[in-house]
Design a protein around this motif. Structure first.
Motif, PDB file in Angstrom:
ATOM      1  N   TYR A 199      61.294  41.162   7.483  1.00 26.47           N
ATOM      2  CA  TYR A 199      60.340  42.178   7.013  1.00 26.47           C
ATOM      3  C   TYR A 199      59.401  41.599   5.955  1.00 26.47           C
ATOM      4  CZ  TYR A 199      58.648  46.503   4.871  1.00 26.47           C
ATOM      5  OH  TYR A 199      57.846  47.490   4.372  1.00 26.47           O
ATOM      6  N   ILE A 200      59.967  40.847   5.010  1.00 24.09           N
ATOM      7  CA  ILE A 200      59.157  40.268   3.938  1.00 24.09           C
ATOM      8  C   ILE A 200      58.156  39.264   4.498  1.00 24.09           C
ATOM      9  CG2 ILE A 200      59.241  38.776   1.893  1.00 24.09           C
ATOM     10  CD1 ILE A 200      61.974  40.038   1.276  1.00 24.09           C
ATOM     11  N   LEU A 201      58.630  38.353   5.358  1.00 26.95           N
ATOM     12  CA  LEU A 201      57.756  37.312   5.899  1.00 26.95           C
ATOM     13  C   LEU A 201      56.685  37.894   6.806  1.00 26.95           C
ATOM     14  CD1 LEU A 201      60.313  34.446   6.674  1.00 26.95           C
ATOM     15  CD2 LEU A 201      58.885  34.794   4.651  1.00 26.95           C
ATOM     16  N   PHE A 202      57.057  38.898   7.607  1.00 27.17           N
ATOM     17  CA  PHE A 202      56.075  39.496   8.518  1.00 27.17           C
ATOM     18  C   PHE A 202      54.944  40.161   7.728  1.00 27.17           C
ATOM     19  CE2 PHE A 202      54.411  43.289  10.618  1.00 27.17           C
ATOM     20  CZ  PHE A 202      53.871  42.717  11.769  1.00 27.17           C
ATOM     21  N   ASN A 203      55.294  40.910   6.685  1.00 25.19           N
ATOM     22  CA  ASN A 203      54.263  41.589   5.905  1.00 25.19           C
ATOM     23  C   ASN A 203      53.316  40.598   5.238  1.00 25.19           C
ATOM     24  OD1 ASN A 203      54.553  44.746   5.547  1.00 25.19           O
ATOM     25  ND2 ASN A 203      56.601  43.924   5.771  1.00 25.19           N
ATOM     26  N   TRP A 204      53.839  39.500   4.785  1.00 24.78           N
ATOM     27  CA  TRP A 204      53.006  38.453   4.176  1.00 24.78           C
ATOM     28  C   TRP A 204      52.104  37.792   5.219  1.00 24.78           C
ATOM     29  CZ3 TRP A 204      55.181  32.935   3.695  1.00 24.78           C
ATOM     30  CH2 TRP A 204      54.188  32.060   3.216  1.00 24.78           C
ATOM     31  N   ILE A 205      52.702  37.314   6.318  1.00 27.56           N
ATOM     32  CA  ILE A 205      51.955  36.554   7.320  1.00 27.56           C
ATOM     33  C   ILE A 205      50.968  37.437   8.078  1.00 27.56           C
ATOM     34  CG2 ILE A 205      52.237  35.297   9.505  1.00 27.56           C
ATOM     35  CD1 ILE A 205      54.893  34.228   8.297  1.00 27.56           C
ATOM     36  N   ASN A 206      51.380  38.648   8.425  1.00 24.74           N
ATOM     37  CA  ASN A 206      50.486  39.528   9.176  1.00 24.74           C
ATOM     38  C   ASN A 206      49.329  40.006   8.317  1.00 24.74           C
ATOM     39  OD1 ASN A 206      49.967  42.649  10.240  1.00 24.74           O
ATOM     40  ND2 ASN A 206      50.240  41.138  11.855  1.00 24.74           N
ATOM     41  N   GLU A 207      49.598  40.290   7.043  1.00 25.20           N
ATOM     42  CA  GLU A 207      48.549  40.778   6.150  1.00 25.20           C
ATOM     43  C   GLU A 207      47.535  39.685   5.836  1.00 25.20           C
ATOM     44  OE1 GLU A 207      46.369  43.245   3.609  1.00 25.20           O
ATOM     45  OE2 GLU A 207      47.967  43.767   5.015  1.00 25.20           O
ATOM     46  N   LYS A 208      48.001  38.446   5.607  1.00 25.02           N
ATOM     47  CA  LYS A 208      47.113  37.377   5.166  1.00 25.02           C
ATOM     48  C   LYS A 208      46.445  36.648   6.320  1.00 25.02           C
ATOM     49  CE  LYS A 208      46.854  33.482   1.979  1.00 25.02           C
ATOM     50  NZ  LYS A 208      47.581  32.671   0.973  1.00 25.02           N
ATOM     51  N   GLY A 210      46.905  37.667   9.872  1.00 19.93           N
ATOM     52  CA  GLY A 210      46.745  38.458  11.089  1.00 19.93           C
ATOM     53  C   GLY A 210      47.608  37.973  12.238  1.00 19.93           C
ATOM     54  N   LEU A 211      48.741  37.329  11.941  1.00 22.12           N
ATOM     55  CA  LEU A 211      49.621  36.760  12.961  1.00 22.12           C
ATOM     56  C   LEU A 211      50.929  37.537  13.057  1.00 22.12           C
ATOM     57  CD1 LEU A 211      49.156  32.983  12.072  1.00 22.12           C
ATOM     58  CD2 LEU A 211      48.162  34.159  14.035  1.00 22.12           C
ATOM     59  N   MET A 212      51.552  37.461  14.234  1.00 18.24           N
ATOM     60  CA  MET A 212      52.881  38.008  14.425  1.00 18.24           C
ATOM     61  C   MET A 212      53.915  36.957  14.002  1.00 18.24           C
ATOM     62  SD  MET A 212      52.090  40.957  15.406  1.00 18.24           S
ATOM     63  CE  MET A 212      53.663  41.645  15.918  1.00 18.24           C
ATOM     64  N   LEU A 213      55.192  37.341  13.965  1.00 20.97           N
ATOM     65  CA  LEU A 213      56.232  36.433  13.481  1.00 20.97           C
ATOM     66  C   LEU A 213      57.403  36.371  14.451  1.00 20.97           C
ATOM     67  CD1 LEU A 213      57.620  34.717  11.236  1.00 20.97           C
ATOM     68  CD2 LEU A 213      58.495  36.875  10.315  1.00 20.97           C
ATOM     69  N   ARG A 214      57.881  35.155  14.670  1.00 19.30           N
ATOM     70  CA  ARG A 214      59.126  34.935  15.408  1.00 19.30           C
ATOM     71  C   ARG A 214      60.026  34.109  14.486  1.00 19.30           C
ATOM     72  NH1 ARG A 214      61.170  35.049  20.582  1.00 19.30           N
ATOM     73  NH2 ARG A 214      62.661  33.431  21.131  1.00 19.30           N
ATOM     74  N   LEU A 215      61.073  34.748  13.976  1.00 18.31           N
ATOM     75  CA  LEU A 215      61.936  34.133  12.964  1.00 18.31           C
ATOM     76  C   LEU A 215      63.282  33.752  13.568  1.00 18.31           C
ATOM     77  CD1 LEU A 215      62.520  33.417   9.980  1.00 18.31           C
ATOM     78  CD2 LEU A 215      63.308  35.770   9.677  1.00 18.31           C
ATOM     79  N   GLU A 216      63.635  32.480  13.421  1.00 17.00           N
ATOM     80  CA  GLU A 216      64.930  31.991  13.902  1.00 17.00           C
ATOM     81  C   GLU A 216      65.733  31.476  12.723  1.00 17.00           C
ATOM     82  OE1 GLU A 216      67.617  32.035  15.593  1.00 17.00           O
ATOM     83  OE2 GLU A 216      66.699  31.356  17.475  1.00 17.00           O
ATOM     84  N   VAL A 217      66.964  31.983  12.570  1.00 15.37           N
ATOM     85  CA  VAL A 217      67.858  31.559  11.495  1.00 15.37           C
ATOM     86  C   VAL A 217      69.203  31.214  12.115  1.00 15.37           C
ATOM     87  CG1 VAL A 217      68.986  32.195   9.341  1.00 15.37           C
ATOM     88  CG2 VAL A 217      66.704  33.065   9.832  1.00 15.37           C
ATOM     89  N   ALA A 218      69.542  29.918  12.104  1.00 17.15           N
ATOM     90  CA  ALA A 218      70.834  29.452  12.624  1.00 17.15           C
ATOM     91  C   ALA A 218      71.117  30.013  14.022  1.00 17.15           C
ATOM     92  CB  ALA A 218      71.956  29.822  11.656  1.00 17.15           C
ATOM     93  N   GLU A 219      70.105  30.005  14.894  1.00 17.21           N
ATOM     94  CA  GLU A 219      70.193  30.460  16.287  1.00 17.21           C
ATOM     95  C   GLU A 219      70.562  31.941  16.409  1.00 17.21           C
ATOM     96  OE1 GLU A 219      72.721  27.868  18.528  1.00 17.21           O
ATOM     97  OE2 GLU A 219      71.203  26.269  18.563  1.00 17.21           O
ATOM     98  N   PHE A 220      70.344  32.710  15.340  1.00 19.44           N
ATOM     99  CA  PHE A 220      70.642  34.149  15.391  1.00 19.44           C
ATOM    100  C   PHE A 220      69.758  34.850  16.419  1.00 19.44           C
ATOM    101  CE2 PHE A 220      69.650  38.473  13.844  1.00 19.44           C
ATOM    102  CZ  PHE A 220      70.918  39.032  13.885  1.00 19.44           C
ATOM    103  N   LEU A 221      68.461  34.558  16.394  1.00 17.15           N
ATOM    104  CA  LEU A 221      67.535  35.182  17.331  1.00 17.15           C
ATOM    105  C   LEU A 221      67.873  34.796  18.775  1.00 17.15           C
ATOM    106  CD1 LEU A 221      64.995  36.857  17.857  1.00 17.15           C
ATOM    107  CD2 LEU A 221      63.645  34.780  17.523  1.00 17.15           C
ATOM    108  N   LYS A 222      68.198  33.528  18.980  1.00 15.61           N
ATOM    109  CA  LYS A 222      68.543  33.058  20.327  1.00 15.61           C
ATOM    110  C   LYS A 222      69.767  33.794  20.858  1.00 15.61           C
ATOM    111  CE  LYS A 222      69.983  28.837  22.738  1.00 15.61           C
ATOM    112  NZ  LYS A 222      70.279  27.379  22.573  1.00 15.61           N
ATOM    113  N   ASN A 223      70.793  33.948  20.025  1.00 17.71           N
ATOM    114  CA  ASN A 223      72.003  34.642  20.450  1.00 17.71           C
ATOM    115  C   ASN A 223      71.757  36.126  20.703  1.00 17.71           C
ATOM    116  OD1 ASN A 223      73.437  32.232  20.187  1.00 17.71           O
ATOM    117  ND2 ASN A 223      74.008  32.666  18.075  1.00 17.71           N
ATOM    118  N   GLN A 224      70.912  36.737  19.850  1.00 18.91           N
ATOM    119  CA  GLN A 224      70.590  38.147  20.042  1.00 18.91           C
ATOM    120  C   GLN A 224      69.837  38.369  21.350  1.00 18.91           C
ATOM    121  OE1 GLN A 224      71.295  40.934  17.566  1.00 18.91           O
ATOM    122  NE2 GLN A 224      72.803  39.296  17.381  1.00 18.91           N
TER     123      GLN A 224
END
Length: 293
Positions: A199-208, A210-224
């Protein structure tokens, strides 16, 4: 302005009229919260309003006007202040003009962008190559700024994290990956830290940027993604047979993964995230296509 709270709006209005000793037409009322009965006693909300007496506003305005009229204002004093103000503004404008002219004179003469590229590309290729180089430069600047910001954010933490990977997933999405011995600690129980960080990174990156975010932490996103795709396999077959479906309640990032997957599978159907009475989110697929898509 005063706040009033009651079981319903009517009772709140009565409290306001009693407090200000006037009719409801003499009040300026803002509804802060609509009353709600909830469900089986849960989620019950009271009515909350703020009210101000128009009559008091008029009285205060009259008092201010009377005080203003009583002041002994001399025309000479006002004229002098206006002249002094105009003189100060003219002096400031003259000073700014001199500074601007000096800056312009100090700027060295350089070749135009078109002339520079003429030395490297033919006329037919020039415009395409200019576009490619500008995009590449801007993209690299974005990556460098985001990477520096992330390193600064985690510089003083106790987590052992490797170099944070930052790259473009596609033209409109930034891919950020955290790896290292302690990277899994950024996920948290049931992914609550992952959600907060996302949430924090998306608000920063999208606001500044205009990009979307794909966040991967220790393969959490891949497993989900793997888990939700496994769940959706029979769901997709059911939708193909019956034409519509409502998924089970999905938490956090799962609902967004499911939404994306089902929209890819059924581009001509209405696929949207809905919320039930308990606040749980699910994905609904219907036969008709949404007008908003």
């Amino acid at each position: 302005m005063k706040k009033f709270e009651a079981k319903c709006l009517e009772e709140a209005y009565e409290l306001a009229t009693s407090e200000f000793e006037c009719s409801i037409t003499d009040l300026d009322i803002d509804i802060i919260q609509q009353p709600s009965k909830g469900f089986l006693g849960f989620g019950k909300k009271t009515a909350i309003i703020t009210a101000t007496s128009r009559r008091r506003k008029r009285d205060n305005r009259r008092q201010k006007e009377q005080r203003f009229r009583k002041k002994d204002i001399k025309i000479e004093d006002v004229s002098k202040k206006i002249e002094d103000s105009n003189r100060s503004d003219n002096e400031q404008k003259a000073s700014n003009t001199k500074k601007t002219e000096k800056k312009l004179n100090d700027v060295p003469n350089v070749d135009s962008k078109e002339k520079i590229f003429d030395n490297f590309y033919s006329e037919s290729e020039k415009q395409n190559e200019i576009s490619k180089i500008i995009v590449k430069k801007e993209s690299q600047e974005v990556l460098d700024e985001v990477r520096d910001g992330l390193n600064l954010l985690f510089a003083d933490t106790c987590y052992e994290i490797d170099n944070i990977k930052v790259e473009f997933y596609d033209e409109s999405t930034l891919y950020i990956e955290f790896t290292g011995a302690d990277s899994a600690l950024l996920i948290g129980k049931e992914g609550y830290r992952y959600k907060a960080l996302s949430y924090i990174l998306f608000n920063w990156i999208n606001e500044k940027y205009g990009l979307m975010l794909r966040l991967e932490v220790a393969e959490f996103l891949k497993n989900q993604e793997a888990a939700i795709h496994t769940y959706l396999e029979p769901v997709i077959e059911t939708i193909k047979e019956k034409g519509s479906y409502k998924t089970k309640p999905l938490d956090g990032i799962l609902v967004h993964i499911a939404l994306k997957k089902l929209r890819e599978e059924f581009p001509d159907k209405y696929v949207a995230v809905k919320t039930n009475i308990r606040g749980d989110k699910y994905v609904l697929v219907n036969e008709y296509r949404s007008k908003e898509q």
